[in-house]
Design a protein around this motif. Structure first.
Motif, PDB file in Angstrom:
ATOM      1  N   THR A  33       0.834  -1.202   0.000  1.00  0.00           N
ATOM      2  CA  THR A  33       0.000   0.000   0.000  1.00  0.00           C
ATOM      3  C   THR A  33       0.868   1.252   0.000  1.00  0.00           C
ATOM      4  OG1 THR A  33      -1.806  -1.143   1.129  1.00  0.00           O
ATOM      5  CG2 THR A  33      -1.802   1.267   1.236  1.00  0.00           C
ATOM      6  N   TRP A  34       1.920   1.261   0.824  1.00  0.00           N
ATOM      7  CA  TRP A  34       2.842   2.400   0.829  1.00  0.00           C
ATOM      8  C   TRP A  34       3.415   2.616  -0.568  1.00  0.00           C
ATOM      9  CZ3 TRP A  34       6.146   0.622   5.594  1.00  0.00           C
ATOM     10  CH2 TRP A  34       5.438   0.881   6.775  1.00  0.00           C
ATOM     11  N   ARG A  35       3.840   1.518  -1.217  1.00  0.00           N
ATOM     12  CA  ARG A  35       4.431   1.622  -2.556  1.00  0.00           C
ATOM     13  C   ARG A  35       3.413   2.174  -3.548  1.00  0.00           C
ATOM     14  NH1 ARG A  35       8.537  -0.526  -4.725  1.00  0.00           N
ATOM     15  NH2 ARG A  35       7.465  -1.648  -6.374  1.00  0.00           N
ATOM     16  N   LYS A  36       2.185   1.721  -3.452  1.00  0.00           N
ATOM     17  CA  LYS A  36       1.126   2.170  -4.354  1.00  0.00           C
ATOM     18  C   LYS A  36       0.928   3.685  -4.247  1.00  0.00           C
ATOM     19  CE  LYS A  36      -3.757   1.415  -5.354  1.00  0.00           C
ATOM     20  NZ  LYS A  36      -4.942   0.647  -4.964  1.00  0.00           N
ATOM     21  N   HIS A  37       1.074   4.213  -3.043  1.00  0.00           N
ATOM     22  CA  HIS A  37       0.873   5.643  -2.796  1.00  0.00           C
ATOM     23  C   HIS A  37       2.179   6.433  -2.783  1.00  0.00           C
ATOM     24  CE1 HIS A  37      -3.377   5.116  -2.026  1.00  0.00           C
ATOM     25  NE2 HIS A  37      -3.079   4.081  -1.250  1.00  0.00           N
ATOM     26  N   GLY A  38       3.295   5.776  -3.109  1.00  0.00           N
ATOM     27  CA  GLY A  38       4.586   6.452  -3.155  1.00  0.00           C
ATOM     28  C   GLY A  38       5.093   6.896  -1.793  1.00  0.00           C
ATOM     29  N   GLN A  39       4.753   6.167  -0.730  1.00  0.00           N
ATOM     30  CA  GLN A  39       5.088   6.589   0.623  1.00  0.00           C
ATOM     31  C   GLN A  39       6.156   5.741   1.305  1.00  0.00           C
ATOM     32  OE1 GLN A  39       1.244   6.378   2.426  1.00  0.00           O
ATOM     33  NE2 GLN A  39       0.675   8.422   1.755  1.00  0.00           N
ATOM     34  N   GLY A  40       6.470   4.599   0.788  1.00  0.00           N
ATOM     35  CA  GLY A  40       7.414   3.703   1.455  1.00  0.00           C
ATOM     36  C   GLY A  40       8.839   3.893   0.978  1.00  0.00           C
ATOM     37  N   PRO A  41       9.747   3.105   1.542  1.00  0.00           N
ATOM     38  CA  PRO A  41      11.137   3.183   1.085  1.00  0.00           C
ATOM     39  C   PRO A  41      11.258   2.673  -0.353  1.00  0.00           C
ATOM     40  CG  PRO A  41      10.863   1.382   2.656  1.00  0.00           C
ATOM     41  CD  PRO A  41       9.570   2.111   2.607  1.00  0.00           C
ATOM     42  N   ARG A  42      12.248   3.183  -1.065  1.00  0.00           N
ATOM     43  CA  ARG A  42      12.476   2.760  -2.444  1.00  0.00           C
ATOM     44  C   ARG A  42      12.805   1.271  -2.471  1.00  0.00           C
ATOM     45  NH1 ARG A  42      17.181   5.330  -6.097  1.00  0.00           N
ATOM     46  NH2 ARG A  42      18.436   4.352  -4.487  1.00  0.00           N
ATOM     47  N   ASP A  56      18.559   3.074   1.674  1.00  0.00           N
ATOM     48  CA  ASP A  56      17.247   3.635   1.330  1.00  0.00           C
ATOM     49  C   ASP A  56      16.273   3.499   2.489  1.00  0.00           C
ATOM     50  OD1 ASP A  56      18.125   4.289  -1.221  1.00  0.00           O
ATOM     51  OD2 ASP A  56      17.375   2.421  -2.109  1.00  0.00           O
ATOM     52  N   VAL A  57      16.299   2.367   3.166  1.00  0.00           N
ATOM     53  CA  VAL A  57      15.412   2.161   4.317  1.00  0.00           C
ATOM     54  C   VAL A  57      15.761   3.150   5.420  1.00  0.00           C
ATOM     55  CG1 VAL A  57      14.698   0.551   6.132  1.00  0.00           C
ATOM     56  CG2 VAL A  57      14.974  -0.266   3.775  1.00  0.00           C
ATOM     57  N   ARG A  58      17.051   3.289   5.704  1.00  0.00           N
ATOM     58  CA  ARG A  58      17.484   4.224   6.757  1.00  0.00           C
ATOM     59  C   ARG A  58      17.123   5.670   6.408  1.00  0.00           C
ATOM     60  NH1 ARG A  58      20.658   1.688  10.519  1.00  0.00           N
ATOM     61  NH2 ARG A  58      21.335  -0.400   9.918  1.00  0.00           N
ATOM     62  N   ALA A  59      17.293   6.050   5.141  1.00  0.00           N
ATOM     63  CA  ALA A  59      16.935   7.410   4.712  1.00  0.00           C
ATOM     64  C   ALA A  59      15.431   7.626   4.842  1.00  0.00           C
ATOM     65  CB  ALA A  59      17.392   7.645   3.275  1.00  0.00           C
ATOM     66  N   TRP A  60      14.646   6.627   4.470  1.00  0.00           N
ATOM     67  CA  TRP A  60      13.199   6.733   4.579  1.00  0.00           C
ATOM     68  C   TRP A  60      12.786   6.866   6.048  1.00  0.00           C
ATOM     69  CZ3 TRP A  60       9.540   3.248   6.685  1.00  0.00           C
ATOM     70  CH2 TRP A  60       8.213   3.591   6.442  1.00  0.00           C
ATOM     71  N   LEU A  61      13.400   6.076   6.916  1.00  0.00           N
ATOM     72  CA  LEU A  61      13.096   6.183   8.344  1.00  0.00           C
ATOM     73  C   LEU A  61      13.463   7.568   8.878  1.00  0.00           C
ATOM     74  CD1 LEU A  61      14.209   2.675   9.618  1.00  0.00           C
ATOM     75  CD2 LEU A  61      11.879   3.596   9.583  1.00  0.00           C
ATOM     76  N   GLU A  62      14.611   8.091   8.476  1.00  0.00           N
ATOM     77  CA  GLU A  62      15.014   9.431   8.905  1.00  0.00           C
ATOM     78  C   GLU A  62      14.023  10.483   8.415  1.00  0.00           C
ATOM     79  OE1 GLU A  62      17.408  10.709  10.961  1.00  0.00           O
ATOM     80  OE2 GLU A  62      17.710   8.601  11.495  1.00  0.00           O
TER      81      GLU A  62
END
Length: 86
Positions: A33-42, A56-62
């Motif tokens: 769902t996050w990916r569908k809405h462009g909200q999750g990590p790459r 990418d996960v760490r940057a998204w969390l930050e």
């Protein structure tokens, strides 16, 4: 062209979908769902699998911390999930 200081892709720490879900305490459906809405990590799609680069996960969390600290909360009171810690 590759130089001696470039990091080879085979050494880039990658997370599987299951690993990401375990760490974030969420489900694959939520990540989709996050990916569908462009909200999750790459993510990188390799065949039928999603892989997430550690950086990418760490940057998204930050970025999520920055959103919370700035008070820029997208969720309206009706959409907030209480007690989730997120």
């Amino acid at each position: 062209m590759s130089t001696s200081h470039d990091k080879p892709m085979d050494r880039t720490p990658m997370w599987t979908l299951d690993e990401l879900c375990t760490v974030l305490r969420t489900t694959p459906g939520t990540v989709y769902t996050w990916r569908k809405h462009g909200q999750g990590p790459r993510a990188y799609k390799i065949g039928r699998h999603l892989l997430f680069a550690d950086a990418d996960v760490r940057a998204w969390l930050e970025s999520r911390v920055a959103d919370t600290e700035s008070g820029d909360d997208e969720a309206t009171p009706e959409r907030r999930i209480t007690g989730s810690g997120w």
